[in-house]
Design an enzyme around this catalytic site. Structure first.
Site, PDB file in Angstrom:
ATOM      1  N   ASP A 129       3.082   5.478   0.165  1.00  0.00           N
ATOM      2  CA  ASP A 129       4.520   5.448  -0.165  1.00  0.00           C
ATOM      3  C   ASP A 129       5.015   6.635   0.666  1.00  0.00           C
ATOM      4  O   ASP A 129       4.820   6.549   1.727  1.00  0.00           O
ATOM      5  CB  ASP A 129       4.397   5.611  -1.769  1.00  0.00           C
ATOM      6  CG  ASP A 129       5.936   5.415  -2.118  1.00  0.00           C
ATOM      7  OD1 ASP A 129       6.421   4.386  -2.413  1.00  0.00           O
ATOM      8  OD2 ASP A 129       6.628   6.355  -2.596  1.00  0.00           O
ATOM      9  N   HIS A 294       1.559  -1.788  -6.537  1.00  0.00           N
ATOM     10  CA  HIS A 294       1.985  -0.606  -5.654  1.00  0.00           C
ATOM     11  C   HIS A 294       0.983   0.568  -5.715  1.00  0.00           C
ATOM     12  O   HIS A 294       0.674   1.225  -4.845  1.00  0.00           O
ATOM     13  CB  HIS A 294       3.285  -0.114  -6.133  1.00  0.00           C
ATOM     14  CG  HIS A 294       3.882   0.936  -5.427  1.00  0.00           C
ATOM     15  ND1 HIS A 294       4.061   0.779  -3.931  1.00  0.00           N
ATOM     16  CD2 HIS A 294       4.450   2.260  -5.598  1.00  0.00           C
ATOM     17  CE1 HIS A 294       4.550   2.016  -3.412  1.00  0.00           C
ATOM     18  NE2 HIS A 294       4.569   2.875  -4.235  1.00  0.00           N
TER      19      HIS A 294
END
Length: 314
Positions: A129, A294
């Site tokens: 990320d 995620h």
């Protein structure tokens, strides 16, 4: 270049907010250090092991603790450094003094300085990320230093902004909120920080109760105490970071080292080809898809370790 077939991500589930633990969690087997990387700025990191050095950079809204399972494997034969980014966790959070304070370029320099101070002039970098965006910038700016680049569940900054469109882009509402000029986004996030940061921990998981209570509490505490710098990081992403990517794209610069990417197939919802997007930057690419959600380093550490070990073998 290799890829796998796309797979759908499961629906997320909510998890309750836990009280802060009496003692903060840590990564077993790693020692915690604070290393000065610039004037008035130190990065907090967990370090251990020996061998080929690997720097692990976390994502949002996390800290270096997200690497606890991955680091436990890699430390057996690598010098592992899991660091908090500038403005996150226990690292320094200097006041925002223009767009460069929290730019990916600045954070990339932090990463290089951190590893140099720890005795590593060349190293592999794996980022998730936000840490992945810093990794891309560090690899573009310092190709003589970053030997391998691994990225989890993100596109390069400019590509991310280019693919967000229509109703499906609502999943990234936080990018637009925190891109606003100083004042309003900080006030809004600080008004309900646990609800704001906790939303992403709940919504972006793999559909299971994936996060231990003490780690969740630590993520929320760390984020709550770093609202201003976290917003500044995202504001830079919408401005100077995208501009830096465009300048490199226009100049034909590419990632010259082996690159490994593991991500969900969110390209399907937003109507883009993630492999093509990555291949435009990385000629030597191993692209893989996952159904782990995620936060894959915590929900499916074995997949992440396999990606990293495959990357380091190239």
């Amino acid at each position: 270049m290799t890829t796998t077939e796309p797979v759908p991500a499961p629906a997320p589930s909510a998890a309750p907010t836990a009280p802060a633990p009496a003692t903060r969690p840590s990564i077993p087997g790693l020692a915690e250090v604070d290393v000065r990387v610039a004037d008035g700025v130190s990065l907090h990191a967990a370090v251990g092991g020996s061998g080929t050095p690997v720097l692990l950079l976390h994502g949002f809204p996390q800290t270096h603790l997200m690497w606890r399972s991955v680091a436990a494997d890699l430390v057996a034969d690598h010098a592992v450094v899991a660091a908090d980014l500038r403005g996150y966790g226990a690292s320094s959070a200097p006041p925002e003094d223009g767009p460069g304070t929290y730019s990916a370029r600045t954070m990339g320099r932090d990463a290089v300085a951190l590893m140099r101070e720890l005795g590593h002039d060349r190293f592999a970098l794996v980022g998730h990320d936000r840490g992945g965006l810093v990794g891309v910038r560090a690899a573009l700016d310092h190709p003589e230093v970053v030997t391998h680049l691994g990225v989890l569940d993100v596109l390069p900054t400019l590509d991310s902004w280019e693919v967000l469109q229509g109703r499906s882009a609502a999943v990234a509402f936080h990018l637009y909120l925190m891109a606003q000029p100083p004042g309003l986004p900080e006030a809004l996030v600080a008004g309900a920080p646990d609800a704001f940061f906790g939303h992403f921990l709940d919504a972006w998981g793999d559909g299971s109760a994936w996060l231990p209570d003490d780690v969740r509490a630590e993520y929320l505490r760390a984020s709550r105490e770093r609202v201003t710098s976290v917003v500044a990081d995202f504001r830079a992403s919408a401005g100077v970071d995208a501009d830096d990517d465009r300048a490199d794209r226009d100049a034909g610069r590419r990632l010259t080292m082996p690159v490994g990417v593991l991500q969900q197939h969110w390209g399907g919802a937003l109507g883009f080809d993630p492999v093509a997007r990555w291949a435009a930057w990385a000629p030597d690419l191993d692209h893989r898809l996952t159904r782990a959600g995620h936060f894959m380093a915590e929900t499916a550490p074995g997949e992440v370790v396999a990606l990293v070990r495959g990357l380091l073998a190239r």
